[in-house]
Design a protein around this motif. Structure first.
Motif, mmCIF file in Angstrom:
data_model
loop_
_atom_site.group_PDB
_atom_site.id
_atom_site.type_symbol
_atom_site.label_atom_id
_atom_site.label_comp_id
_atom_site.label_asym_id
_atom_site.label_seq_id
_atom_site.Cartn_x
_atom_site.Cartn_y
_atom_site.Cartn_z
ATOM 1 N N THR A 87 43.399 38.289 37.197
ATOM 2 C CA THR A 87 44.797 37.914 37.354
ATOM 3 C C THR A 87 45.620 39.197 37.284
ATOM 4 O OG1 THR A 87 44.382 35.812 36.246
ATOM 5 C CG2 THR A 87 46.661 36.502 36.419
ATOM 6 N N PRO A 88 46.379 39.549 38.332
ATOM 7 C CA PRO A 88 47.142 40.796 38.333
ATOM 8 C C PRO A 88 48.270 40.811 37.298
ATOM 9 C CG PRO A 88 47.038 39.829 40.545
ATOM 10 C CD PRO A 88 46.495 38.814 39.597
ATOM 11 N N PRO A 89 48.755 41.997 36.955
ATOM 12 C CA PRO A 89 49.865 42.112 36.012
ATOM 13 C C PRO A 89 51.066 41.269 36.449
ATOM 14 C CG PRO A 89 48.941 44.272 36.448
ATOM 15 C CD PRO A 89 48.287 43.309 37.404
ATOM 16 N N GLY A 90 51.611 40.517 35.489
ATOM 17 C CA GLY A 90 52.827 39.746 35.732
ATOM 18 C C GLY A 90 52.646 38.440 36.470
ATOM 19 N N GLN A 91 51.457 38.126 36.984
ATOM 20 C CA GLN A 91 51.272 36.875 37.729
ATOM 21 C C GLN A 91 51.215 35.689 36.760
ATOM 22 O OE1 GLN A 91 47.484 35.926 39.690
ATOM 23 N NE2 GLN A 91 48.693 35.274 41.477
#
Length: 133
Positions: A87-91
């Motif tokens: 899961t990418p940063p901020g998602q």
């Protein structure tokens, strides 16, 4: 070098988790410049997180059962043992056990400079969101 002391299993708080979810820490920072946190998380059938995001992203390695992971656009991904979800940063996302099965994953995150800002929690997901409706 040392063997880490055992930390008792804890139940995750209902403010951020629906259903029964347990946490077993694996690795926690020892030194001021260390930021890695690793834990085994076990979900009862249908148990789930609230919506949340991580400042530096997150890796989740499913080890047992079937994981269900959702995003704000309504997408749901089922993840099986041996698969790792990034899961990418901020998602904003949620994770859960699929209906009728327990699920266990290893969660890997990097703490933010302020550890309290590592994860931003939002509202609980609805049954419709969990079911992809």
């Amino acid at each position: 070098m040392n063997i880490e002391p055992a930390i008792p299993t804890s139940k995750n708080p209902p403010a951020q988790f629906a259903g029964d979810v347990w946490l077993d820490p694996i690795a926690l920072p020892h030194e001021p410049d260390q930021t890695m946190v690793v834990a085994t998380v076990r979900f009862a059938p249908g148990a789930r997180t609230a919506w949340h995001s991580h400042q530096h992203g997150q890796y989740l390695r499913v080890t047992q059962g079937i994981g269900r992971f959702g995003t704000r656009d309504g997408s749901i991904i089922e993840v099986h043992p041996g698969q790792t979800l990034y899961t990418p940063p901020g998602q904003e996302h949620w994770h859960a056990a699929a209906p009728g099965v327990f699920m266990e994953h290893i969660a890997m995150i990097q703490n933010a400079e302020d550890a309290a800002a590592t994860t931003t929690w939002a509202e609980h997901i609805t049954d419709a969101e969990y079911n992809g409706e």
